[in-house]
Design a protein around this motif. Sequence first.
Motif, PDB file in Angstrom:
ATOM      1  N   HIS A 231     -10.924 -20.945 -10.207  1.00  0.00           N
ATOM      2  CA  HIS A 231     -11.041 -20.042  -9.057  1.00  0.00           C
ATOM      3  C   HIS A 231      -9.821 -19.113  -8.990  1.00  0.00           C
ATOM      4  O   HIS A 231      -9.952 -17.899  -8.817  1.00  0.00           O
ATOM      5  CB  HIS A 231     -11.158 -20.862  -7.775  1.00  0.00           C
ATOM      6  N   LYS A 232      -8.627 -19.693  -9.160  1.00  0.00           N
ATOM      7  CA  LYS A 232      -7.412 -18.888  -9.156  1.00  0.00           C
ATOM      8  C   LYS A 232      -7.355 -17.967 -10.372  1.00  0.00           C
ATOM      9  O   LYS A 232      -6.984 -16.786 -10.262  1.00  0.00           O
ATOM     10  CB  LYS A 232      -6.182 -19.811  -9.160  1.00  0.00           C
ATOM     11  N   LEU A 233      -7.723 -18.509 -11.536  1.00  0.00           N
ATOM     12  CA  LEU A 233      -7.660 -17.729 -12.762  1.00  0.00           C
ATOM     13  C   LEU A 233      -8.646 -16.568 -12.732  1.00  0.00           C
ATOM     14  O   LEU A 233      -8.329 -15.459 -13.173  1.00  0.00           O
ATOM     15  CB  LEU A 233      -7.938 -18.642 -13.951  1.00  0.00           C
ATOM     16  N   ALA A 234      -9.841 -16.807 -12.204  1.00  0.00           N
ATOM     17  CA  ALA A 234     -10.845 -15.742 -12.114  1.00  0.00           C
ATOM     18  C   ALA A 234     -10.343 -14.607 -11.227  1.00  0.00           C
ATOM     19  O   ALA A 234     -10.537 -13.425 -11.544  1.00  0.00           O
ATOM     20  CB  ALA A 234     -12.154 -16.312 -11.568  1.00  0.00           C
ATOM     21  N   TYR A 235      -9.708 -14.961 -10.118  1.00  0.00           N
ATOM     22  CA  TYR A 235      -9.145 -13.924  -9.244  1.00  0.00           C
ATOM     23  C   TYR A 235      -8.091 -13.108  -9.977  1.00  0.00           C
ATOM     24  O   TYR A 235      -8.112 -11.868  -9.949  1.00  0.00           O
ATOM     25  CB  TYR A 235      -8.540 -14.563  -7.998  1.00  0.00           C
ATOM     26  N   LEU A 236      -7.170 -13.793 -10.652  1.00  0.00           N
ATOM     27  CA  LEU A 236      -6.094 -13.093 -11.347  1.00  0.00           C
ATOM     28  C   LEU A 236      -6.634 -12.233 -12.492  1.00  0.00           C
ATOM     29  O   LEU A 236      -6.159 -11.113 -12.711  1.00  0.00           O
ATOM     30  CB  LEU A 236      -5.070 -14.098 -11.873  1.00  0.00           C
ATOM     31  N   MET A 237      -7.611 -12.739 -13.220  1.00  0.00           N
ATOM     32  CA  MET A 237      -8.200 -11.968 -14.317  1.00  0.00           C
ATOM     33  C   MET A 237      -8.864 -10.701 -13.789  1.00  0.00           C
ATOM     34  O   MET A 237      -8.689  -9.611 -14.345  1.00  0.00           O
ATOM     35  CB  MET A 237      -9.210 -12.814 -15.081  1.00  0.00           C
ATOM     36  N   GLY A 238      -9.622 -10.853 -12.710  1.00  0.00           N
ATOM     37  CA  GLY A 238     -10.294  -9.685 -12.139  1.00  0.00           C
ATOM     38  C   GLY A 238      -9.319  -8.641 -11.632  1.00  0.00           C
ATOM     39  O   GLY A 238      -9.486  -7.441 -11.865  1.00  0.00           O
ATOM     40  N   GLU A 239      -8.265  -9.091 -10.932  1.00  0.00           N
ATOM     41  CA  GLU A 239      -7.284  -8.151 -10.409  1.00  0.00           C
ATOM     42  C   GLU A 239      -6.453  -7.524 -11.529  1.00  0.00           C
ATOM     43  O   GLU A 239      -6.079  -6.348 -11.458  1.00  0.00           O
ATOM     44  CB  GLU A 239      -6.352  -8.868  -9.422  1.00  0.00           C
TER      45      GLU A 239
END
Length: 276
Positions: A231-239
């Motif tokens: 969940h955290k990684l997906a947010y960081l990847m998207g941003e």
Amino acid sequence: MSAQDDPPSPTAPDAWAALRRLTPARIALGRAGTSLPTRAQLEFQFAHAQARDAVHLPLDNAALAQAAGALALDVLPLHSAAADRETYLQRPDLGRRLDDASAEALRAHAALKARSCDVCIVLADGLSALAVHTHAAPMLQRLRDHARAQAWSLAPVCVVEQGRVAVGDEIAERLGARLCVTLIGERPGLSSPDSLGAYLTFAPRVGLTDAARNCISNIRAAGLSYDTAMHKLAYLMGEAMRRQLSGVQLKDEAQAPVLLEGDGPRPGNFLLPGTD
């Protein structure tokens, strides 16, 4: 002697017992004379042996390649410039670069494909191959699913022996990847010999410092769960893709996932606080 000076009764409840159950940290170990009790001393020695073994455990390339193959992902086996474990531990700089054979393999692959990609995933033993053996496959599956959902192209999964975090920068640069995600075994603690770290770098290239990367640490059963880490990684990847940056300029502002009552721990079944 006053009542306050009386020694506690042997049958009195242990006031620390409830706190000890809440943490693997070594608190309230007791004492035997001026020393630790035998049980506490033996447990410490066992934990130290586990940490030492995790550092020296060889990376199982075949098992990782099989796990990636089961997810229909191509694999490139690579090696850092550190020829063996002893060199790796004494020369961190060599663990950050590829050896000549691996660099040539990447050049050949890049020339054959003749196109860039969005995301490069690197698996490296780091200081705990045990962490990679235990946690890389579940995280790899989640990364693959997320990349597909975002229509991001993936480079072959690169499995690096004797690798440190920065080796991912050289790999991703050679493959022309916009984003590098490195899953690596973290330095073992005395209660965490199998902790996995995930490092994210946008526009990776040789020479970047840690300030250019984002880190999600302590991915393991007793730490950060796979779903929360993803969940955290997906947010960081998207941003990172949207803002075209990573590192100290990119903050983890992802809202913590909350499971709907009665839904159970199914991946993707999240409700962000304050939303419908």
